[in-house]
Design an enzyme around this catalytic site. Sequence first.
Site, PDB file in Angstrom:
ATOM      1  N   GLU A 180     -17.229   0.428   0.742  1.00  0.00           N
ATOM      2  CA  GLU A 180     -16.533  -0.302   1.820  1.00  0.00           C
ATOM      3  C   GLU A 180     -16.473   0.480   3.124  1.00  0.00           C
ATOM      4  O   GLU A 180     -16.357  -0.116   4.192  1.00  0.00           O
ATOM      5  CB  GLU A 180     -15.118  -0.701   1.369  1.00  0.00           C
ATOM      6  CG  GLU A 180     -14.083   0.417   1.260  1.00  0.00           C
ATOM      7  CD  GLU A 180     -14.105   1.160  -0.074  1.00  0.00           C
ATOM      8  OE1 GLU A 180     -15.135   1.099  -0.774  1.00  0.00           O
ATOM      9  OE2 GLU A 180     -13.101   1.818  -0.408  1.00  0.00           O
ATOM     10  N   HIS A 227     -17.315   4.888  -2.495  1.00  0.00           N
ATOM     11  CA  HIS A 227     -16.642   3.807  -1.761  1.00  0.00           C
ATOM     12  C   HIS A 227     -17.603   3.126  -0.786  1.00  0.00           C
ATOM     13  O   HIS A 227     -17.694   3.546   0.374  1.00  0.00           O
ATOM     14  CB  HIS A 227     -15.464   4.373  -0.966  1.00  0.00           C
ATOM     15  CG  HIS A 227     -14.344   4.835  -1.820  1.00  0.00           C
ATOM     16  ND1 HIS A 227     -13.266   4.041  -2.116  1.00  0.00           N
ATOM     17  CD2 HIS A 227     -14.135   6.015  -2.458  1.00  0.00           C
ATOM     18  CE1 HIS A 227     -12.432   4.711  -2.898  1.00  0.00           C
ATOM     19  NE2 HIS A 227     -12.937   5.914  -3.119  1.00  0.00           N
ATOM     20  N   ARG A 258     -11.673  12.791  -8.101  1.00  0.00           N
ATOM     21  CA  ARG A 258     -11.731  14.025  -8.886  1.00  0.00           C
ATOM     22  C   ARG A 258     -12.434  13.800 -10.217  1.00  0.00           C
ATOM     23  O   ARG A 258     -13.180  14.637 -10.677  1.00  0.00           O
ATOM     24  CB  ARG A 258     -10.319  14.501  -9.220  1.00  0.00           C
ATOM     25  CG  ARG A 258      -9.659  15.225  -8.122  1.00  0.00           C
ATOM     26  CD  ARG A 258      -8.405  15.966  -8.550  1.00  0.00           C
ATOM     27  NE  ARG A 258      -7.802  16.472  -7.324  1.00  0.00           N
ATOM     28  CZ  ARG A 258      -6.991  15.758  -6.575  1.00  0.00           C
ATOM     29  NH1 ARG A 258      -6.649  14.538  -6.941  1.00  0.00           N
ATOM     30  NH2 ARG A 258      -6.504  16.266  -5.455  1.00  0.00           N
ATOM     31  N   LYS A 294       8.633 -13.050  28.250  1.00  0.00           N
ATOM     32  CA  LYS A 294       9.463 -12.067  28.948  1.00  0.00           C
ATOM     33  C   LYS A 294       8.681 -10.783  29.269  1.00  0.00           C
ATOM     34  O   LYS A 294       8.034 -10.201  28.399  1.00  0.00           O
ATOM     35  CB  LYS A 294      10.672 -11.718  28.062  1.00  0.00           C
ATOM     36  CG  LYS A 294      11.653 -12.882  27.915  1.00  0.00           C
ATOM     37  CD  LYS A 294      12.290 -13.170  29.256  1.00  0.00           C
ATOM     38  CE  LYS A 294      13.329 -14.252  29.192  1.00  0.00           C
ATOM     39  NZ  LYS A 294      13.787 -14.654  30.536  1.00  0.00           N
ATOM     40  N   GLY A 313      -5.526   0.171  17.466  1.00  0.00           N
ATOM     41  CA  GLY A 313      -6.807   0.614  16.897  1.00  0.00           C
ATOM     42  C   GLY A 313      -7.897  -0.410  17.158  1.00  0.00           C
ATOM     43  O   GLY A 313      -9.021  -0.057  17.521  1.00  0.00           O
ATOM     44  N   ILE A 320       9.688  10.540  20.094  1.00  0.00           N
ATOM     45  CA  ILE A 320       9.755  11.986  20.342  1.00  0.00           C
ATOM     46  C   ILE A 320       8.416  12.637  20.000  1.00  0.00           C
ATOM     47  O   ILE A 320       7.884  13.438  20.749  1.00  0.00           O
ATOM     48  CB  ILE A 320      10.884  12.631  19.494  1.00  0.00           C
ATOM     49  CG1 ILE A 320      12.243  12.108  19.972  1.00  0.00           C
ATOM     50  CG2 ILE A 320      10.821  14.143  19.565  1.00  0.00           C
ATOM     51  CD1 ILE A 320      13.407  12.553  19.114  1.00  0.00           C
ATOM     52  N   GLU A 334      -7.234   7.383  21.490  1.00  0.00           N
ATOM     53  CA  GLU A 334      -6.093   6.509  21.219  1.00  0.00           C
ATOM     54  C   GLU A 334      -4.909   7.376  20.798  1.00  0.00           C
ATOM     55  O   GLU A 334      -5.028   8.171  19.865  1.00  0.00           O
ATOM     56  CB  GLU A 334      -6.467   5.537  20.083  1.00  0.00           C
ATOM     57  CG  GLU A 334      -5.318   4.652  19.671  1.00  0.00           C
ATOM     58  CD  GLU A 334      -5.561   3.913  18.354  1.00  0.00           C
ATOM     59  OE1 GLU A 334      -6.723   3.816  17.894  1.00  0.00           O
ATOM     60  OE2 GLU A 334      -4.575   3.438  17.774  1.00  0.00           O
ATOM     61  N   GLY A 387      -7.972   4.014  -6.479  1.00  0.00           N
ATOM     62  CA  GLY A 387      -6.548   4.321  -6.572  1.00  0.00           C
ATOM     63  C   GLY A 387      -6.302   5.568  -7.394  1.00  0.00           C
ATOM     64  O   GLY A 387      -7.237   6.147  -7.963  1.00  0.00           O
ATOM     65  N   ASP A 428      -7.607   3.701  11.477  1.00  0.00           N
ATOM     66  CA  ASP A 428      -8.195   3.233  12.740  1.00  0.00           C
ATOM     67  C   ASP A 428      -9.634   3.723  12.910  1.00  0.00           C
ATOM     68  O   ASP A 428     -10.433   3.081  13.592  1.00  0.00           O
ATOM     69  CB  ASP A 428      -7.351   3.687  13.937  1.00  0.00           C
ATOM     70  CG  ASP A 428      -6.145   2.770  14.123  1.00  0.00           C
ATOM     71  OD1 ASP A 428      -6.241   1.581  13.760  1.00  0.00           O
ATOM     72  OD2 ASP A 428      -5.113   3.242  14.625  1.00  0.00           O
ATOM     73  N   CYS A 440     -14.727   3.066  -7.366  1.00  0.00           N
ATOM     74  CA  CYS A 440     -14.081   4.345  -7.700  1.00  0.00           C
ATOM     75  C   CYS A 440     -13.193   4.179  -8.940  1.00  0.00           C
ATOM     76  O   CYS A 440     -13.710   4.093 -10.041  1.00  0.00           O
ATOM     77  CB  CYS A 440     -13.314   4.883  -6.504  1.00  0.00           C
ATOM     78  SG  CYS A 440     -13.169   6.664  -6.560  1.00  0.00           S
ATOM     79  N   MET A 443     -14.428   1.561 -11.045  1.00  0.00           N
ATOM     80  CA  MET A 443     -15.538   1.893 -11.952  1.00  0.00           C
ATOM     81  C   MET A 443     -14.990   2.597 -13.196  1.00  0.00           C
ATOM     82  O   MET A 443     -15.379   2.290 -14.328  1.00  0.00           O
ATOM     83  CB  MET A 443     -16.564   2.808 -11.275  1.00  0.00           C
ATOM     84  CG  MET A 443     -17.728   3.119 -12.198  1.00  0.00           C
ATOM     85  SD  MET A 443     -18.725   4.555 -11.763  1.00  0.00           S
ATOM     86  CE  MET A 443     -18.102   5.754 -12.929  1.00  0.00           C
TER      87      MET A 443
HETATM   88  N1  GLN Z   1      -8.052   8.608  -9.401  1.00  0.00           N
HETATM   89  C1  GLN Z   1      -9.468   8.617  -9.566  1.00  0.00           C
HETATM   90  C2  GLN Z   1     -10.056  10.001  -9.371  1.00  0.00           C
HETATM   91  O1  GLN Z   1      -9.439  10.863  -8.816  1.00  0.00           O
HETATM   92  C3  GLN Z   1     -10.125   7.613  -8.650  1.00  0.00           C
HETATM   93  C4  GLN Z   1      -9.966   7.936  -7.200  1.00  0.00           C
HETATM   94  C5  GLN Z   1     -10.245   6.760  -6.293  1.00  0.00           C
HETATM   95  O2  GLN Z   1     -10.311   5.626  -6.736  1.00  0.00           O
HETATM   96  N2  GLN Z   1     -10.399   7.015  -5.000  1.00  0.00           N
HETATM   97  O3  GLN Z   1     -11.163  10.240  -9.751  1.00  0.00           O
END
Ligand code: GLN
Length: 568
Positions: free
Chosen positions: A510, A508, A463, A188, A18, A149, A141, A355, A71, A382, A385
């Site tokens: 980032e 996000h 969500r 090698k 990548g 396979i 890529e 997460g 990537d 996310c 927060m």
């Molecule tokens: N789990 C949380 C939601 O669904 C936060 C999602 C995340 O951090 N991407 O809102």
Amino acid sequence: MPKHIFITGGVVSSLGKGIASASIGKLLEAKGLKVALQKLDPYINVDPGTMNPYQHGEVYVTEDGAETDLDLGHYERFTSGVLSRVNNVTTGQIYNTVITKERHGEYLGGTVQVVPHITNEIKERIREVSRGKRYDIVISEVGGTVGDIESLPFLEAARQFGQEVGRENVVFIHLTLIPFVRAAGELKTKPTQHSVGRLREIGIQPDILLCRTEKKLSKDLKGKIALFCNVQSDAVIEARDVSSIYEVPLIFKEQGLDRVICKELHLEYRAGDLQEWKREVVDKILHPKHTVKIAVVGKYIQLQDAYKSIYEALVHGGIANDAGVLIKRVSAERLERGKAEKYLRDVSGVLVPGGFGYRGIEGKIKAIQYAREQKIPYLGICLGMQCAVIEFARNVAGLKGANSTEFNKKTPHPVISLLEEQEQVKDLGGSMRLGALPCHLKKDTLAHEAYKMEEAMERHRHRYEFNNKYKESFARLGLRFSGLSPAGKLVEIIELENHPWFVASQFHPEFKSKPDHPHPLFHEFVRHAFLRSQSSSNGEGSQKTSSESDNSSGEKVEVKERAPSEVA
Ligand code: GLN
């Protein structure tokens, strides 16, 4: 019609295909060529959205809300391209389309086969990238390793594609490994010979070899590889380990990779300029004036790839402040069982990433409480927060048992919850808010000070939302709502009054940070972390190349900030 580059990988996985692809994109863009990048993933999932980070690493979200391979993050960070769902193709998508067509009778009674139906669909996706757009070069890529396979149909499609568009319009680049056998004291070439042999069996003769190596390749060795693999000797490029991934375009250019690509593609050679990239990105990373230590408190900290874009964005924030960022990866679950101070005493900034699921949540909340009370700069993303809101509700507003309904449906204080509309569509699935959406920034806030504009477009993947029932009471207690959706209904950014820098976003940031355009929130976060490190003698280390990580045995281990696997 654009020219095409196919990039394959051989010998072992994790060679950094990548990054090599993104670096080639950068190299060609520096010549003024318009480049598109695409990832072809051999797995059967339709997209990585449902995959566990342990399986796949980070899920990268595009402007149009596609959940894609990480990537694509490298492609966007290295080049000016803004990618979308057409830039990531999986076997799952291909079969989905072919089977749907078959059910609609579109194959007119024919037997549907891998060749030509699957391979035709793959070629169609390769063409789709440049449809209606003016690209000079499309780089595709191919995921996986030659010999797998799963990747065979993609390689067969690439072979057919090359034959159809003509050899002067396509170049095959193979990324391979030249291992150093310590006992023999030698590099090698045999695994590379075998890997190229496998490619040739499929009908692909690579034009260029990128050789990952930890030692310098001698002229003789390059000659040997060229002879046995049937490529020109100037097309054997050394891809040695480097300390920053952003150096890779420079080492490719040094060896004339761009010249060989232009020759193979019958393109006029233009020198191109990477000086600014070298000066403003690479030199700043390699020789920072300062260092600052920042903790990332997450669930998947052992994994190099799980928070890829966040680690990169922190490096970018460092570039903007002439500071090397030492990332201390802290396991949220371990923090749950210990004192926050033990883990966070020596850092000048705390970041809690996104997460899903309850595991590690209480540890994240503890880390946030510590950052709030100790006035350590905090950036929440996310879930980071949402946890900040829960922490505020419990410990500032005194709402015992406050939670997100994601973790406790019966919480007495659902400060994070689904919108009513979402509750109703829940059974239909697909209730995730995905992709770029506008966020209005309120004047005289930390967020506005960072962005210096009224409205930002930022990418989402969630969500649950801040529950507006608590807005007024929390505002009275010092929580500021500095970013809102245009109609004011959804909370996008929160921050704290009476704290040097505590900002958290529902989106996000980032995903939109680049080394030469650090994201404003990361820029400001690292700046405030650095200010704190200057004002307090909090015992920061002075190493510039490593970061600490907590391993499962409970001991501190030193890990390289960039594992060799990330470096082409
Ligand atoms: N789990 C949380 C939601 O669904 C936060 C999602 C995340 O951090 N991407 O809102």
